[in-house]
Design an enzyme around this catalytic site. Sequence first.
Site, mmCIF file in Angstrom:
data_model
loop_
_atom_site.group_PDB
_atom_site.id
_atom_site.type_symbol
_atom_site.label_atom_id
_atom_site.label_comp_id
_atom_site.label_asym_id
_atom_site.label_seq_id
_atom_site.Cartn_x
_atom_site.Cartn_y
_atom_site.Cartn_z
ATOM 1 N N CYS A 1 0.865 -1.187 0.000
ATOM 2 C CA CYS A 1 0.000 0.000 0.000
ATOM 3 C C CYS A 1 0.900 1.236 0.000
ATOM 4 O O CYS A 1 2.073 1.141 -0.373
ATOM 5 C CB CYS A 1 -0.980 -0.022 1.171
ATOM 6 S SG CYS A 1 -0.227 0.029 2.812
ATOM 7 N N ASN B 1 2.376 1.491 4.264
ATOM 8 C CA ASN B 1 2.681 0.212 4.923
ATOM 9 C C ASN B 1 2.418 0.262 6.431
ATOM 10 O O ASN B 1 3.114 -0.374 7.231
ATOM 11 C CB ASN B 1 4.124 -0.247 4.637
ATOM 12 C CG ASN B 1 4.424 -1.697 5.035
ATOM 13 O OD1 ASN B 1 5.556 -2.030 5.370
ATOM 14 N ND2 ASN B 1 3.436 -2.565 5.018
ATOM 15 N N CYS C 1 -1.295 0.873 7.425
ATOM 16 C CA CYS C 1 -2.741 0.631 7.609
ATOM 17 C C CYS C 1 -3.235 -0.614 6.872
ATOM 18 O O CYS C 1 -3.567 -1.625 7.489
ATOM 19 C CB CYS C 1 -3.558 1.844 7.174
ATOM 20 S SG CYS C 1 -3.225 3.324 8.143
ATOM 21 N N ARG C 2 -3.295 -0.555 5.531
ATOM 22 C CA ARG C 2 -3.921 -1.633 4.760
ATOM 23 C C ARG C 2 -3.035 -2.856 4.582
ATOM 24 O O ARG C 2 -3.458 -3.987 4.879
ATOM 25 C CB ARG C 2 -4.354 -1.106 3.379
ATOM 26 C CG ARG C 2 -5.456 -0.082 3.438
ATOM 27 C CD ARG C 2 -5.617 0.649 2.118
ATOM 28 N NE ARG C 2 -4.465 1.523 1.851
ATOM 29 C CZ ARG C 2 -4.289 2.242 0.759
ATOM 30 N NH1 ARG C 2 -5.191 2.178 -0.208
ATOM 31 N NH2 ARG C 2 -3.234 3.011 0.624
ATOM 32 N N SER C 3 -1.824 -2.670 4.052
ATOM 33 C CA SER C 3 -1.008 -3.857 3.747
ATOM 34 C C SER C 3 -0.572 -4.632 4.989
ATOM 35 O O SER C 3 -0.446 -5.867 4.902
ATOM 36 C CB SER C 3 0.188 -3.511 2.848
ATOM 37 O OG SER C 3 1.026 -2.538 3.414
ATOM 38 N N ASP D 1 -8.228 3.876 1.330
ATOM 39 C CA ASP D 1 -7.224 4.237 2.325
ATOM 40 C C ASP D 1 -7.929 4.762 3.583
ATOM 41 O O ASP D 1 -8.613 5.788 3.522
ATOM 42 C CB ASP D 1 -6.318 5.319 1.737
ATOM 43 C CG ASP D 1 -5.143 5.628 2.639
ATOM 44 O OD1 ASP D 1 -5.168 5.200 3.807
ATOM 45 O OD2 ASP D 1 -4.207 6.291 2.163
HETATM 46 P P1 4NP Z 1 -1.719 2.864 4.120
HETATM 47 O O1 4NP Z 1 -2.315 4.231 4.706
HETATM 48 O O2 4NP Z 1 -1.203 3.169 2.731
HETATM 49 O O3 4NP Z 1 -2.893 1.944 4.097
HETATM 50 O O4 4NP Z 1 -0.629 2.442 5.073
HETATM 51 C C1 4NP Z 1 -1.565 5.410 4.777
HETATM 52 C C2 4NP Z 1 -0.665 5.583 5.802
HETATM 53 C C3 4NP Z 1 0.062 6.759 5.894
HETATM 54 C C4 4NP Z 1 -0.101 7.744 4.950
HETATM 55 C C5 4NP Z 1 -1.000 7.564 3.915
HETATM 56 C C6 4NP Z 1 -1.726 6.385 3.825
HETATM 57 N N1 4NP Z 1 0.621 8.947 5.040
HETATM 58 O O5 4NP Z 1 0.374 9.868 4.243
HETATM 59 O O6 4NP Z 1 1.507 9.065 5.925
#
Ligand code: 4NP
Length: 144
Positions: free
Chosen positions: A7, A10, A12-14, A117
């Site tokens: 994702c 790295n 939240c989702r993955s 997201d």
């Molecule tokens: P992820 O979510 O891609 O599912 O881990 C996010 C985590 C952090 C950020 C964006 C999306 N960020 O902008 O820091």
Amino acid sequence: MKILMVCLGNICRSPLAEGIMQHLSNQQQLNWEISSAGTGDWHVGQSPDQRSIQVAKANGYDIGNQRAQHFNQNMFAQYDLILVMDRNNLKDVLNLAKTNEDKQKVKLFLNDDEVNDPYYDNALFNPVCLQIEERCKHILKELT
Ligand code: 4NP
């Protein structure tokens, strides 16, 4: 089978996809190696987001020991399958692919849809977790 979940951050989702797929494949004694990475490097070395840790725990999965890593070109050789959460991830990962073999390893986790997201919306964590769980079960069936 070695699968990398990808994702953006790295955190939240993955990590959810990694933890759930590792758990489910372990339950079936499959000896699969699941990992995850982000196309962005801001959170490298960090634990998953507390909200992902909590929602995973509430659904019976422990993802607290994971640490974020940045997606890199070596990972094409290290994994059989690279499953990405959204179309931005798809574009970013494919941009680093050098060969057709690399490219063919990369697929949207949801096949023809994206995992939203949840980073800026607390209410999304539970539905995202359940969606990832359901899809992991489906992928596991498809690949076994
Ligand atoms: P992820 O979510 O891609 O599912 O881990 C996010 C985590 C952090 C950020 C964006 C999306 N960020 O902008 O820091």
